[in-house]
Design a protein around this motif. Sequence first.
Motif, PDB file in Angstrom:
ATOM      1  N   LEU A  79      29.287 -70.559-124.336  1.00  0.00           N
ATOM      2  CA  LEU A  79      29.918 -71.456-123.519  1.00  0.00           C
ATOM      3  C   LEU A  79      31.318 -70.881-122.993  1.00  0.00           C
ATOM      4  N   LEU A  82      32.364 -77.689-127.697  1.00  0.00           N
ATOM      5  CA  LEU A  82      31.658 -77.922-126.634  1.00  0.00           C
ATOM      6  C   LEU A  82      32.139 -78.737-125.662  1.00  0.00           C
ATOM      7  N   LEU A 141      25.087 -78.743-121.939  1.00  0.00           N
ATOM      8  CA  LEU A 141      25.609 -78.597-123.048  1.00  0.00           C
ATOM      9  C   LEU A 141      24.378 -78.581-124.214  1.00  0.00           C
TER      10      LEU A 141
END
Length: 270
Positions: free
Chosen positions: A34, A85, A200
């Motif tokens: 990410l 995240l 995500l």
Amino acid sequence: MPVLKTDAPEVLKLEGLHLYHANLSNCSMRVRMLLDEKGLEWSSHLVDLGRQENLKDWYFRINPKGLVPALVDNGIPVTESNDILFYLEKKFPQPSFTPGNPDECESMHEWVDLASRIHVKAIKTYVYGSIGGATKRRSDMARYAEIEPDKELVAFHQKTLDGIPKEEVAAAVALLKSVFARMEARLSKHEYLAGEQMSLADFAWVPQHVLLSRIGFDFSPYPCIEAWAHRISKRPAFKTAITDRLPTIPMWLMMPVMKFSSWWRERFSG
């Protein structure tokens, strides 16, 4: 969300984004990917799990549970990979990995939550039950039990030393197959877990495929999962965050190498 407070001077003085992680940790993989997908600059701090660096006092001042990864954002520690995240997505919203559709957003949250809920019961139990090795040295367990607040983790690491019961490994396999059947059905209708855009949820789950496939979990009954994982593996951030950090040994050697590493750590690591 475990955004923590600290009075440790060495943590408070850190500027920018600092990630404490391990190359083969699937939880670390999702955060690295990410960070790279968002094009963020971050400082890498590898934590040597084989040498039990995550049990050192300095690391417990960053993450009181002694787990990787941990993110430090301008002196503020953030722990638990799934929460990291969401933290990064909120603070750095572009590019976005949150669906605009409310139903898809809810689905994303459900998949991320599921990855967290079954991590010990399914993923870790299957991995270490298959390897047949220990995650800690016996000589470390008394101190670990004293400093680790999560007693489920203490119990799990003791089981890896004593041998995870076969019925628990079988239950982990059954749970994984159940989850992957749901995932296969979802991906038969959508490009990604939450819908038609990467979210995500995909960051939370694709490292599980990476880890499990490398130690021999059979994904052949799940062609849609295989296709999904292949699509994601072509992304540049997958290469920098995951592929480039994986050992280059062939898959058939992965299991014996992991078993030997565990055996060596238990007997000879100082």
